[in-house]
Design a protein around this motif. Structure first.
Motif, mmCIF file in Angstrom:
data_model
loop_
_atom_site.group_PDB
_atom_site.id
_atom_site.type_symbol
_atom_site.label_atom_id
_atom_site.label_comp_id
_atom_site.label_asym_id
_atom_site.label_seq_id
_atom_site.Cartn_x
_atom_site.Cartn_y
_atom_site.Cartn_z
ATOM 1 N N GLY A 176 0.795 -1.221 0.000
ATOM 2 C CA GLY A 176 0.000 0.000 0.000
ATOM 3 C C GLY A 176 0.822 1.264 0.000
ATOM 4 N N THR A 177 2.150 1.138 -0.057
ATOM 5 C CA THR A 177 3.005 2.317 -0.068
ATOM 6 C C THR A 177 3.558 2.523 -1.463
ATOM 7 O OG1 THR A 177 3.636 1.853 2.208
ATOM 8 C CG2 THR A 177 5.021 3.393 0.991
ATOM 9 N N PRO A 178 3.220 3.629 -2.111
ATOM 10 C CA PRO A 178 3.645 3.824 -3.497
ATOM 11 C C PRO A 178 5.054 4.352 -3.655
ATOM 12 C CG PRO A 178 2.327 5.669 -2.801
ATOM 13 C CD PRO A 178 2.390 4.731 -1.635
ATOM 14 N N LEU A 179 5.648 4.900 -2.595
ATOM 15 C CA LEU A 179 6.969 5.498 -2.729
ATOM 16 C C LEU A 179 8.047 4.425 -2.652
ATOM 17 C CD1 LEU A 179 6.586 8.648 -0.484
ATOM 18 C CD2 LEU A 179 6.318 8.457 -2.935
ATOM 19 N N PRO A 180 9.090 4.541 -3.490
ATOM 20 C CA PRO A 180 10.143 3.513 -3.508
ATOM 21 C C PRO A 180 11.149 3.708 -2.384
ATOM 22 C CG PRO A 180 10.588 5.188 -5.155
ATOM 23 C CD PRO A 180 9.301 5.571 -4.470
ATOM 24 N N PHE A 181 11.161 2.797 -1.441
ATOM 25 C CA PHE A 181 12.111 2.891 -0.340
ATOM 26 C C PHE A 181 13.320 2.003 -0.585
ATOM 27 C CE2 PHE A 181 9.781 5.633 2.227
ATOM 28 C CZ PHE A 181 8.460 5.252 2.244
ATOM 29 N N THR A 182 13.390 1.356 -1.739
ATOM 30 C CA THR A 182 14.493 0.466 -2.037
ATOM 31 C C THR A 182 15.790 1.238 -2.193
ATOM 32 O OG1 THR A 182 15.355 -1.147 -3.592
ATOM 33 C CG2 THR A 182 14.058 0.613 -4.511
ATOM 34 N N SER A 183 16.890 0.620 -1.853
ATOM 35 C CA SER A 183 18.192 1.262 -2.034
ATOM 36 C C SER A 183 19.056 0.482 -3.014
ATOM 37 C CB SER A 183 18.922 1.364 -0.694
ATOM 38 O OG SER A 183 19.133 0.077 -0.155
ATOM 39 N N ARG A 184 18.466 -0.520 -3.673
ATOM 40 C CA ARG A 184 19.242 -1.315 -4.617
ATOM 41 C C ARG A 184 18.530 -1.385 -5.962
ATOM 42 N NH1 ARG A 184 21.564 -6.418 -1.058
ATOM 43 N NH2 ARG A 184 22.598 -5.136 0.514
ATOM 44 N N PRO A 185 19.273 -1.169 -7.049
ATOM 45 C CA PRO A 185 18.657 -1.212 -8.374
ATOM 46 C C PRO A 185 18.294 -2.624 -8.802
ATOM 47 C CG PRO A 185 21.023 -0.844 -8.532
ATOM 48 C CD PRO A 185 20.665 -0.778 -7.082
ATOM 49 N N ALA A 322 22.007 8.405 -7.149
ATOM 50 C CA ALA A 322 21.050 9.498 -6.932
ATOM 51 C C ALA A 322 20.372 9.419 -5.571
ATOM 52 C CB ALA A 322 19.990 9.499 -8.032
ATOM 53 N N LEU A 323 20.509 8.305 -4.880
ATOM 54 C CA LEU A 323 19.906 8.181 -3.555
ATOM 55 C C LEU A 323 20.571 9.116 -2.545
ATOM 56 C CD1 LEU A 323 19.522 4.295 -3.327
ATOM 57 C CD2 LEU A 323 17.680 5.955 -3.502
ATOM 58 N N ASP A 324 21.813 9.493 -2.794
ATOM 59 C CA ASP A 324 22.519 10.398 -1.882
ATOM 60 C C ASP A 324 22.222 11.843 -2.256
ATOM 61 O OD1 ASP A 324 24.881 12.060 -0.847
ATOM 62 O OD2 ASP A 324 25.238 10.118 0.107
ATOM 63 N N ASP A 325 21.768 12.631 -1.289
ATOM 64 C CA ASP A 325 21.416 14.026 -1.563
ATOM 65 C C ASP A 325 22.594 14.827 -2.096
ATOM 66 O OD1 ASP A 325 18.838 13.548 -0.765
ATOM 67 O OD2 ASP A 325 19.137 14.269 1.289
ATOM 68 N N GLY A 326 23.799 14.470 -1.671
ATOM 69 C CA GLY A 326 24.978 15.196 -2.128
ATOM 70 C C GLY A 326 25.305 14.994 -3.592
ATOM 71 N N ALA A 356 13.486 5.213 -14.242
ATOM 72 C CA ALA A 356 12.362 5.930 -13.633
ATOM 73 C C ALA A 356 12.652 6.253 -12.172
ATOM 74 C CB ALA A 356 11.086 5.100 -13.750
ATOM 75 N N LEU A 357 13.229 5.304 -11.436
ATOM 76 C CA LEU A 357 13.543 5.560 -10.033
ATOM 77 C C LEU A 357 14.685 6.577 -9.889
ATOM 78 C CD1 LEU A 357 13.231 1.988 -8.478
ATOM 79 C CD2 LEU A 357 11.756 3.957 -8.077
ATOM 80 N N ALA A 358 15.635 6.552 -10.818
ATOM 81 C CA ALA A 358 16.695 7.562 -10.803
ATOM 82 C C ALA A 358 16.095 8.951 -10.999
ATOM 83 C CB ALA A 358 17.724 7.259 -11.893
ATOM 84 N N LEU A 359 15.180 9.082 -11.950
ATOM 85 C CA LEU A 359 14.535 10.372 -12.200
ATOM 86 C C LEU A 359 13.684 10.803 -11.007
ATOM 87 C CD1 LEU A 359 13.528 9.922 -15.935
ATOM 88 C CD2 LEU A 359 15.059 11.669 -15.027
ATOM 89 N N TYR A 360 13.030 9.846 -10.372
ATOM 90 C CA TYR A 360 12.235 10.182 -9.182
ATOM 91 C C TYR A 360 13.107 10.822 -8.111
ATOM 92 C CZ TYR A 360 10.097 9.559 -4.628
ATOM 93 O OH TYR A 360 9.648 9.766 -3.355
ATOM 94 N N HIS A 361 14.232 10.194 -7.799
ATOM 95 C CA HIS A 361 15.092 10.721 -6.740
ATOM 96 C C HIS A 361 15.777 12.022 -7.171
ATOM 97 C CE1 HIS A 361 14.738 7.554 -3.732
ATOM 98 N NE2 HIS A 361 14.701 6.699 -4.732
ATOM 99 N N LEU A 362 16.132 12.146 -8.434
ATOM 100 C CA LEU A 362 16.753 13.379 -8.910
ATOM 101 C C LEU A 362 15.782 14.546 -8.874
ATOM 102 C CD1 LEU A 362 18.836 12.022 -11.940
ATOM 103 C CD2 LEU A 362 19.721 12.850 -9.753
ATOM 104 N N THR A 363 14.493 14.282 -9.127
ATOM 105 C CA THR A 363 13.502 15.362 -9.125
ATOM 106 C C THR A 363 13.051 15.755 -7.724
ATOM 107 O OG1 THR A 363 11.776 13.695 -9.554
ATOM 108 C CG2 THR A 363 12.599 14.954 -11.444
#
Length: 528
Positions: A176-185, A322-326, A356-363
Motif C-alpha cells: 500500500g506504499t507507493p513510494l520507492p524505499f528500495t536502495s538497490r537497483p 542518486a539516492l545520496d542528496d549530495g 524511472a527511479l533515478a529520475l524520481y530521486h533526482l527530481t
C-alpha cells in the motif's frame, strides 16, 4: 535644527546596523568554500568529476596542468566547467541572512601563487619516486637470455556467459506504499545464482601472499584484455557477495583502474566494470566518493551507447548514486536527465524501471525539476502513464508528483491537460495495482495546491464523481487525498468572483511569483 536631528538619526541607525552585522556574521558552510583557495566562492563552477570550485582556481590549475589531491583522496577532473548557478544563489542568500559581504572575485596572481605552493610538494615527491624507480630498475633488469618462449597460452576458460543476467532484486515496497524505499537497483542481487561463471583468480607472489586489492589491480591494469575480463568479473563477484568488500575495495587506486575500463569497447569488460560500480555504490559511504571520482559522465555514455546489459547496469548505477542528496545536483548538472528520459522507452524492463527511479530521486531537487520541465518532458510522461502496465506507470506518476511541486512543473502539467488525463485514467479504473491508482490521486493532489485554475479544470472534467468513488472504495491513502480534493472542489463556487483573473494569469509570471511567496516550491514531494 530639524536637519541636524535627521542626520543624527541616520548616524545612530548606521552604527546599529554595523554592530549587528558583526555580531550575526557566521562561518560559511563547507560547501560554500572553494576546496583549493579555501575562500567563499564568488563564481562557483561544477567540473566533470562533480565537485564545485571557484572558476579562477580551475583556470589556474588547467593553465599549470595541475590536478590537486582533495581531502577525500580523489583528484578532480577539470576537462569540463559548468557554472553552478544554484550554489551561487545559495551563497548570496546566506550572505544576506548572515549580514556578510558578498564574496569578491579572487586576484588571479594570488591564486596562481597559491596553486604553485600546492604543486611544490607533489613535484618534489614525483622526483624522488622517479629516482628510486630508476635505481631499482637498474638493479633488477639484468640481461636475461630466453631459450624458449617465456609464456605459453593454453585454451581460454570461458568466464562469461552473454545471456541475460539474473542479478535482480524485487523492489521492496511496503504494502500500500507507493513510494520507492528500495536502495538497490534491479540489476543487483545478493543471490548466489548468476548467469556469469566466475573462476577464482589467484596470483602467486615470490614474497608471499598479497592483498586482495593488489590481486585485482594487477588484473585490471593489465594490457591483456582477457586479464582485464578476469579482473572485472572477479571484482563483480566479490562486491556482490561480500558487503565488507564494497568498503575495503572502494579505494582511489581501484576506482582509478575501474575508471579506465568502463569506456572499453570489449563488451565483457564494459558490462562487468559497470556492474562492479553498481555493487560498490550500494554502500552509502561510497556514493559521493564515486561521483567525485568522475564516473558520472562515463556512466551516462554507457547508458546512451552501451549494449543492452550495459545500459541496464548504467541505469542502476545512476539510480543508486542518486539516492545520496549530495549527488543529486552533480548528476543533473552533468547531463543525466535527458538520457534517463530516453531510457524510459528502453526495450529492457530493468533499464526502464531503474531509470524511472533515478529520475524520481533526482527530481526531489528543485534545480533538476526545472531542467526537466525545460526539456519538455511533461507530455511524454503523461503518455507513458496511459500505458497503465506493470510498475512503470506507478513510477512515472511519482516523477509527475515531484514535478507538480514546482510552479513551472505545475503550470506545464496544467497546460498539457494533466487534469483531464489523470481523471480519465481514474474513471476507467484499469490500473494494474492499487499503488498506481494511489499515485494517480497523489498527482492530482499535488496539482491542486493553490491553483484556482486546477479547480475549474477539475470541475469541467467532472472530478467530483470520480473522487467520490475513490473516497468509498480506495485505499486509506487514496481516500485521504480524495477527501481533501473534494473539500477543495466544494469551495469552487465561493471563489467564482475572482476566478476569471486567476485563470487568465495562472501560467504567467504573476502566478509564479505568488507561488514562490507561498513557499510551495519547497514542499517535500515524499509527503504525497
Amino acid at each position: 535644527m530639524g536637519g541636524d536631528g535627521k542626520k543624527h538619526k541616520w548616524k545612530i541607525s548606521f552604527h546599529r546596523s554595523s554592530s549587528k552585522s558583526k555580531l550575526e556574521q557566521k562561518t560559511p558552510p563547507k560547501e560554500f568554500i572553494c576546496p583549493i583557495s579555501k575562500s567563499l566562492m564568488s563564481d562557483p563552477v561544477v567540473v566533470s568529476s562533480g565537485q564545485t570550485f571557484e572558476r579562477v582556481t580551475v583556470e589556474v590549475c588547467r593553465k599549470l596542468n595541475f590536478t590537486p589531491i582533495l581531502e577525500d583522496g580523489s583528484r578532480p577532473d577539470f576537462s569540463t566547467v559548468i557554472p553552478n548557478l544554484a550554489i551561487k544563489t545559495t551563497i548570496l542568500n546566506w550572505c544576506d541572512k548572515s549580514h556578510t559581504e558578498y564574496p569578491r572575485l579572487p586576484d588571479y596572481a594570488s591564486v596562481e601563487s597559491l596553486v604553485r605552493e600546492l604543486m611544490a610538494p607533489q613535484v618534489e615527491q614525483k622526483i624522488r619516486v622517479s629516482e628510486e624507480e630508476l635505481l631499482k630498475g637498474v638493479a633488477d633488469n639484468l640481461p636475461v637470455i630466453f631459450s624458449h618462449a617465456a609464456t605459453e597460452f593454453g585454451t581460454r576458460v570461458n568466464h562469461f556467459n552473454s545471456g541475460s543476467s539474473e542479478e535482480s532484486v524485487i523492489i521492496g515496497e511496503s504494502p500500500g506504499t507507493p513510494l520507492p524505499f528500495t536502495s538497490r537497483p534491479k540489476c543487483f542481487s545478493s543471490s548466489s545464482s548468476s548467469s556469469i561463471e566466475i573462476r577464482d583468480i589467484e596470483i602467486q607472489s615470490p614474497g608471499g601472499p598479497i592483498s586482495e586489492e593488489e590481486e585485482l589491480l594487477a588484473k585490471l591494469k593489465s594490457n591483456e584484455v582477457f586479464e582485464q575480463e578476469e579482473g572485472v568479473i572477479s571484482l563483480r563477484s566479490i562486491t556482490r557477495s561480500r558487503e565488507e568488500a564494497r568498503v575495503s575495495l572502494c579505494t582511489p587506486r581501484l576506482l582509478s583502474a575501474l575508471f579506465s575500463l568502463i569506456p572499453s569497447r570489449y563488451a565483457v569488460v564494459q558490462v562487468n566494470a559497470v556492474a562492479s560500480l553498481v555493487n560498490l555504490s550500494l554502500e552509502k559511504r561510497n556514493k559521493v566518493k564515486i561521483v567525485r571520482a568522475g564516473f558520472v559522465p562515463l556512466i551516462i555514455d554507457a547508458l546512451k551507447g552501451g549494449s543492452s546489459e550495459t545500459q541496464e547496469h548504467a541505469a542502476g548505477a545512476l539510480f543508486s548514486l542518486a539516492l545520496d542528496d549530495g549527488n543529486k545536483m552533480a548528476i543533473g548538472v552533468l547531463g543525466a536527465l535527458q538520457p534517463l528520459m530516453h531510457a524510459l522507452r528502453s526495450d529492457s524492463e530493468r533499464t526502464r524501471l531503474d531509470s524511472a527511479l533515478a529520475l524520481y530521486h533526482l527530481t526531489l531537487l528543485q534545480s533538476n525539476r526545472a531542467k526537466l520541465v525545460k526539456l519538455g518532458v511533461i507530455p511524454t510522461l503523461l503518455s507513458m502513464v496511459k500505458w497503465k502496465t506493470g510498475d512503470m506507470a506507478s513510477r512515472v506518476l511519482l516523477i509527475l508528483c515531484n514535478l507538480a511541486v514546482s510552479v513551472e512543473g505545475r503550470t506545464a502539467m496544467l497546460d498539457a491537460d494533466a487534469v483531464g488525463c489523470l481523471l480519465g485514467l481514474l474513471r476507467e479504473n484499469e490500473f494494474d495495482s492499487e499503488s498506481t491508482r494511489e499515485n494517480c490521486v497523489a498527482a492530482l493532489y499535488a496539482l491542486s495546491h493553490r491553483s484556482l485554475r486546477f479547480k475549474w479544470l477539475a470541475k469541467e472534467a467532472r472530478a467530483v464523481e470520480v473522487l467520490k468513488d475513490i473516497e468509498e472504495s480506495g485505499t486509506e491513502r487514496a481516500k485521504e487525498k480524495a477527501r481533501s480534493l473534494l473539500l477543495m472542489m466544494r469551495a469552487v463556487g465561493e471563489e467564482e468572483e475572482g476566478s476569471g483573473c486567476d485563470r487568465a494569469s495562472e501560467s504567467g509570471g504573476l502566478t509564479r511569483n505568488q507561488y514562490r511567496v507561498g513557499g510551495w516550491s519547497n514542499v517535500n514531494p515524499t509527503s504525497f
